[in-house]
Design a protein around this motif. Structure first.
Motif, PDB file in Angstrom:
ATOM      1  N   SER A  43       0.844  -1.196   0.000  1.00 57.62           N
ATOM      2  CA  SER A  43       0.000   0.000   0.000  1.00 57.62           C
ATOM      3  C   SER A  43       0.877   1.243   0.000  1.00 57.62           C
ATOM      4  O   SER A  43       1.736   1.402   0.867  1.00 57.62           O
ATOM      5  N   SER A  45      -0.191   4.357   0.440  1.00 59.24           N
ATOM      6  CA  SER A  45      -0.602   5.257   1.522  1.00 59.24           C
ATOM      7  C   SER A  45       0.017   4.842   2.850  1.00 59.24           C
ATOM      8  O   SER A  45       0.479   5.683   3.630  1.00 59.24           O
ATOM      9  N   THR A  46       0.057   3.526   3.115  1.00 57.01           N
ATOM     10  CA  THR A  46       0.662   3.041   4.356  1.00 57.01           C
ATOM     11  C   THR A  46       2.154   3.327   4.399  1.00 57.01           C
ATOM     12  O   THR A  46       2.698   3.719   5.435  1.00 57.01           O
ATOM     13  N   SER A 245      -6.009  -1.108   3.160  1.00 51.08           N
ATOM     14  CA  SER A 245      -7.026  -0.491   2.314  1.00 51.08           C
ATOM     15  C   SER A 245      -6.616   0.936   1.948  1.00 51.08           C
ATOM     16  O   SER A 245      -6.018   1.652   2.750  1.00 51.08           O
ATOM     17  N   GLY A 246      -6.967   1.342   0.734  1.00 55.18           N
ATOM     18  CA  GLY A 246      -6.730   2.706   0.301  1.00 55.18           C
ATOM     19  C   GLY A 246      -7.975   3.565   0.392  1.00 55.18           C
ATOM     20  O   GLY A 246      -7.944   4.757   0.070  1.00 55.18           O
ATOM     21  N   ASN A 247      -9.069   2.967   0.844  1.00 58.68           N
ATOM     22  CA  ASN A 247     -10.327   3.694   1.006  1.00 58.68           C
ATOM     23  C   ASN A 247     -10.226   4.635   2.212  1.00 58.68           C
ATOM     24  O   ASN A 247      -9.775   4.243   3.286  1.00 58.68           O
ATOM     25  N   LEU A 248     -10.645   5.883   2.054  1.00 55.29           N
ATOM     26  CA  LEU A 248     -10.505   6.860   3.129  1.00 55.29           C
ATOM     27  C   LEU A 248     -11.291   6.458   4.372  1.00 55.29           C
ATOM     28  O   LEU A 248     -10.884   6.748   5.499  1.00 55.29           O
ATOM     29  N   THR A 250     -11.782   3.455   5.530  1.00 56.98           N
ATOM     30  CA  THR A 250     -11.089   2.365   6.245  1.00 56.98           C
ATOM     31  C   THR A 250      -9.596   2.398   5.924  1.00 56.98           C
ATOM     32  O   THR A 250      -8.988   1.352   5.733  1.00 56.98           O
ATOM     33  N   LEU A 251      -9.027   3.587   5.870  1.00 55.22           N
ATOM     34  CA  LEU A 251      -7.642   3.756   5.437  1.00 55.22           C
ATOM     35  C   LEU A 251      -6.685   2.917   6.278  1.00 55.22           C
ATOM     36  O   LEU A 251      -6.705   2.974   7.504  1.00 55.22           O
ATOM     37  N   MET A 252      -5.869   2.111   5.589  1.00 56.82           N
ATOM     38  CA  MET A 252      -4.810   1.277   6.165  1.00 56.82           C
ATOM     39  C   MET A 252      -5.345   0.051   6.912  1.00 56.82           C
ATOM     40  O   MET A 252      -4.557  -0.788   7.345  1.00 56.82           O
ATOM     41  N   GLN A 253      -6.652  -0.080   7.089  1.00 54.55           N
ATOM     42  CA  GLN A 253      -7.182  -1.305   7.682  1.00 54.55           C
ATOM     43  C   GLN A 253      -7.115  -2.420   6.629  1.00 54.55           C
ATOM     44  O   GLN A 253      -7.330  -2.173   5.448  1.00 54.55           O
TER      45      GLN A 253
END
Length: 375
Positions: A43, A45-46, A245-248, A250-253
């Motif tokens: 990811s 974002s992570t 996850s890249g979804n805002l 659930t970000l990083m879950q």
């Protein structure tokens, strides 16, 4: 969670590259004590958040000691507030102190002002390092006496930083960044071939109606409320089906995706390491009965229909026996066989999607359930 993200995103790849280097030399020595593993970025974002967190911690620790622990961390902030009113604390005896500054230089919390003979008790963690370093015995751990006159609230001055220290910090950061960038580029340039004849195209993530959450998370709402995005489950997953996850929302879950593997019924490592019980499994038998999603067949991608070749990979490897191969035309016995999915038996493990030879999108993929079911 911040520490786990830094370890899984920054340190884990370094460990894996070291393992691959050992595997390279071991193979040439006809030893198979090590084997190569894929190193890939799960990811972006992570990774960015982990790098920013590391830089912030480094700068704060370099400039002001334990600034993060004392002012940003909720636990440290509460403890710092309580410590203002504690009875026993390190106290500087001004009659013995010669203002050498040795205690201040060795204070991990940077809370000692040697010139003013003051200690900022909201930042002091009572590590007692100052007591051991003071050669004059001017610091004692005893009952703190409040001053009658006004308290000096002058902030502790930050030590000046030399250009050499700045250059060293920059070199360290640039070196680490270069290593990560180089390995990513090399991995992207690597071509996988089948028999040396044709390139195998990497699989792409299908457009799922719902994200897939690990078995034992009960439902999307429960998982989102309990998961702290620590990345521990992502780092220990042996088949690499978990990724941030890249979804805002659930970000990083972690979410599940089956381009590199599938969720094996005999594995429960994610539940074993989850510190918040966001993933909870009592036994492997329980996991095998949990339906986290169901398979969906895409006719336009299926190899028997597009290439006229027999396949059946999905049916052969389905651990729940939820897929059967049937004739595409019931009136013609020798017509190409296509998969028929028993949605009630499918547990959403992703074996069919992962092992489907269709590229770049599988002819069969799993869509997640918001509420997990028992089959």
């Amino acid at each position: 969670s911040a520490y786990a993200r830094m370890v899984s995103s920054l340190l884990a790849p370094v460990w894996q590259w070291g393992n691959n280097l050992l595997a390279y030399f071991a193979e040439r020595a006809e030893s198979y004590a090590f084997y190569e593993v894929d190193v890939w970025m799960k990811s972006l974002s992570t990774l960015i958040i982990a790098v920013i967190t590391l830089i912030v911690l480094f700068v704060l620790a370099w400039r002001n000691g334990r600034t993060y622990c004392n002012t940003i961390c909720p636990v440290g902030t509460v403890l710092g507030f309580i410590s203002r009113y504690s009875i026993f604390k390190p106290v500087i005896d001004t009659s013995k102190c010669n203002s050498c500054g040795l205690c201040a230089r060795n204070c991990k919390a940077s809370c000692i002002n040697a010139k003013a003979h003051e200690i900022d008790y909201s930042r002091c963690v009572a590590c007692m390092d100052c007591l051991g370093k003071c050669k004059q015995g001017a610091i004692k751990y005893t009952r703190r006496i409040q001053k009658k006159e006004g308290v000096n609230t002058e902030a502790v001055k930050i030590k000046s930083v030399t250009s050499e220290q700045i250059d060293n910090a920059r070199r360290s950061f640039l070196s680490a960044s270069t290593i990560f960038a180089t390995s990513t580029i090399l991995k992207a340039q690597e071509k996988k071939v089948d028999g040396g004849l044709a390139a195998i195209e990497d699989k792409k993530i299908p457009n799922r109606e719902n994200p897939i959450y690990p078995p034992g998370s009960l439902n999307a709402r429960n998982f989102a409320q309990h998961c702290t995005a620590c990345q521990l489950c992502v780092s220990v997953c042996p088949t690499q089906v978990l990724r941030p996850s890249g979804n805002l929302a659930t970000l990083m879950q972690p979410e599940m995706s089956y381009e590199r593997g599938y969720c094996r019924p005999e594995c429960a490592k994610c539940a074993e390491v989850c510190p918040t019980d966001a993933i909870h499994l009592t036994s492997l038998a329980e996991k095998s009965a949990i339906q986290i999603g169901h398979a969906v067949w895409i006719k336009e991608n299926c190899v028997p229909l597009t290439d006229g070749m027999e396949c059946g990979n999905c049916a052969r490897h389905c651990p729940a026996a939820a897929i059967q191969m049937v004739a595409s035309d019931p009136e013609i016995a020798d017509s190409p066989k296509i998969p028929a999915i028993n949605v009630e038996r499918c547990i959403g493990c992703g074996a069919c999607e992962n092992l489907c030879p269709s590229r770049p999108f599988s002819a069969i993929y799993v869509t997640g359930h918001q509420m997990h079911r028992i089959v």
